[in-house]
Design an enzyme around this catalytic site. Structure first.
Site, mmCIF file in Angstrom:
data_model
loop_
_atom_site.group_PDB
_atom_site.id
_atom_site.type_symbol
_atom_site.label_atom_id
_atom_site.label_comp_id
_atom_site.label_asym_id
_atom_site.label_seq_id
_atom_site.Cartn_x
_atom_site.Cartn_y
_atom_site.Cartn_z
ATOM 1 N N HIS A 72 46.811 41.992 40.653
ATOM 2 C CA HIS A 72 45.627 42.031 41.514
ATOM 3 C C HIS A 72 44.932 40.674 41.417
ATOM 4 O O HIS A 72 44.895 39.939 42.374
ATOM 5 C CB HIS A 72 44.696 43.176 41.098
ATOM 6 C CG HIS A 72 43.491 43.326 41.975
ATOM 7 N ND1 HIS A 72 42.594 44.360 41.847
ATOM 8 C CD2 HIS A 72 43.009 42.572 42.986
ATOM 9 C CE1 HIS A 72 41.632 44.243 42.740
ATOM 10 N NE2 HIS A 72 41.858 43.154 43.442
ATOM 11 N N GLU A 135 41.674 36.120 46.864
ATOM 12 C CA GLU A 135 41.401 36.196 45.432
ATOM 13 C C GLU A 135 40.879 34.861 44.887
ATOM 14 O O GLU A 135 39.960 34.842 44.062
ATOM 15 C CB GLU A 135 42.650 36.646 44.667
ATOM 16 C CG GLU A 135 43.094 38.065 44.979
ATOM 17 C CD GLU A 135 42.002 39.094 44.749
ATOM 18 O OE1 GLU A 135 41.276 38.977 43.747
ATOM 19 O OE2 GLU A 135 41.849 40.001 45.585
ATOM 20 N N HIS A 139 37.136 34.805 43.561
ATOM 21 C CA HIS A 139 37.041 34.767 42.098
ATOM 22 C C HIS A 139 37.306 33.383 41.491
ATOM 23 O O HIS A 139 36.633 32.984 40.537
ATOM 24 C CB HIS A 139 38.014 35.776 41.492
ATOM 25 C CG HIS A 139 37.783 37.179 41.938
ATOM 26 N ND1 HIS A 139 36.591 37.835 41.749
ATOM 27 C CD2 HIS A 139 38.600 38.071 42.591
ATOM 28 C CE1 HIS A 139 36.673 39.064 42.237
ATOM 29 N NE2 HIS A 139 37.872 39.222 42.757
#
Length: 399
Positions: A72, A135, A139
């Site tokens: 993930h 992502e 992040h």
């Protein structure tokens, strides 16, 4: 014998590690700790000092190898709770991911990393590059020790390449599937396992309590590993810590379906809480975003309405009498004393109704906006049950 490419990659990694080892002192402080020099933002992750590494078990539709969880992401949580996201738009890459292959393969010469990303970091809808870009933008831009200003001889996109490399390197150290199988927890269409069995198997290898997420069929859906970190994330001095999130899995009856198996013959239905022997579809998904009709934005993990950033993934589980219970990464979702939708570790499991893709409570499917905290693009607005005196909307499910 090591190939020339392998030797070159090893030398690059060694030079990079040496560069950061000399930049950050040996006694660099541990994240979420006030001991030592915490003023150097290139050697101390703050305020997002809890590092998470998260993996999926996507079994239907299947994603990734049959004998492996998939990636993930890596992200950081605040030490006091919550998490940052989309921290610096100037660092973001194209949201379609169109530049990633060029960065990883052409600029940094790492075809092996790119191939492994395509194998183990897969999007359930088949759009890997867009998933990777999301992502990093969400992040990777929030890891302050990965900021370009922290590099002594920064090359364009080096922080992007390093983010993807760090993610895959940590994934290799966390073989969740193998750890479970070695403890006798194997994919099966009939067997079930207890939460204690699963947690014990992973804790014995990882060294700390791991977060397990289940879908509405009580099947393993996701695993999260938590760390503090010493120094720069590029030094990879990860220190395992116990999960700070509360599982939504039951204490027993947890399923681990083989990939590619719909589980229709053995898994609990999402709408009735009973067992079916057919392959008919159900009306409530295992996971979903929650949107507001007529409005941009969506609900985030605490149950608040947010107009920018990324929607939270909500999990839907069978409740009592055909109802549905909802959880997020914050914990159970429920209705507080002010009739507001809220999700937290202290919220009791609550029965909602889901009908026609809309969420209701005690037969009321109309919702209104409530109090606002923050301002501008970071404003969060509470969502409350309509009492008939406000402009209402529906809470709807979307993928």
């Amino acid at each position: 014998m090591l190939s020339i490419l392998s030797i070159a990659a090893l030398l690059i990694a060694t030079v990079q590690a040496a560069d950061f080892s000399s930049s950050c002192p040996i006694d660099s402080p541990i994240s979420c700790s006030s001991n030592g020099d915490t003023s150097n933002s290139c050697c101390y992750e703050n305020p997002g000092g809890i590092i998470l590494f998260t993996q999926f078990w996507d079994y239907n539709p299947a994603s990734g190898p049959a004998d492996s969880f998939t990636i993930h992401s890596i992200w950081n949580d605040y030490c006091s709770g919550g998490y940052p996201q989309f921290c610096d738009t100037s660092l973001e890459i194209d949201s379609t991911g169109s530049t990633i292959e060029s960065i990883v393969v052409d600029q940094f010469g790492d075809q092996t990393l790119y191939d492994n990303m395509n194998k183990y970091w897969t999007d359930i809808n088949g759009n890997n590059k867009k998933f990777w870009a999301h992502e990093f933008n969400k992040h990777g831009t929030c890891l302050n020790t990965l900021n370009p200003s922290c590099y002594s001889n920064y090359k364009q996109n080096e922080n992007v390449y390093d983010y993807y490399s760090l993610v895959y390197q940590l994934f290799q150290k966390l073989p969740t599937y193998q750890w479970l199988v070695s403890a006798g927890i194997k994919p099966s269409t009939t067997a079930t396992y207890t939460l204690s069995q699963i947690q014990s198997a992973l804790k014995s290898k990882f060294g700390a309590e791991v977060y397990i997420a289940c879908d509405s069929n009580n099947a393993i859906n996701e695993v999260w590993y938590f760390y503090n970190i010493k120094g720069s994330i590029l030094q990879q001095n990860y220190l395992p810590i116990d999960t700070v999130s509360k599982t939504n899995c039951p204490s027993s009856g947890i399923k681990f379906p083989p990939k590619g198996n719909s589980g229709a013959n053995t898994l609990t239905t999402k709408t009735t809480g009973t067992t079916t022997s057919g392959s008919g579809s159900t009306s409530v998904p295992a996971t979903s975003y929650i949107n507001l009709t007529g409005k941009s934005g969506c609900l985030i993990s605490n149950g608040k309405y947010y107009t920018s950033g990324t929607c939270a993934t909500y999990h839907f589980n069978a409740g009592s009498s055909g109802n549905t219970q909802i959880t997020s990464s914050k914990g159970n979702c429920g209705i507080d004393s002010s009739n507001q939708f809220t999700c937290s570790s202290s919220t009791s499991a609550t029965d909602f109704q889901v009908s026609g893709g809309s969420i209701g409570y005690n037969g009321n499917f109309d919702w209104c906006l409530g109090a606002v905290t923050g301002s501008g693009s970071t404003a969060q607005t509470s969502v409350k049950l309509s009492d008939g005196s406000c402009s209402s909307f529906k809470l709807t499910l979307s993928s």
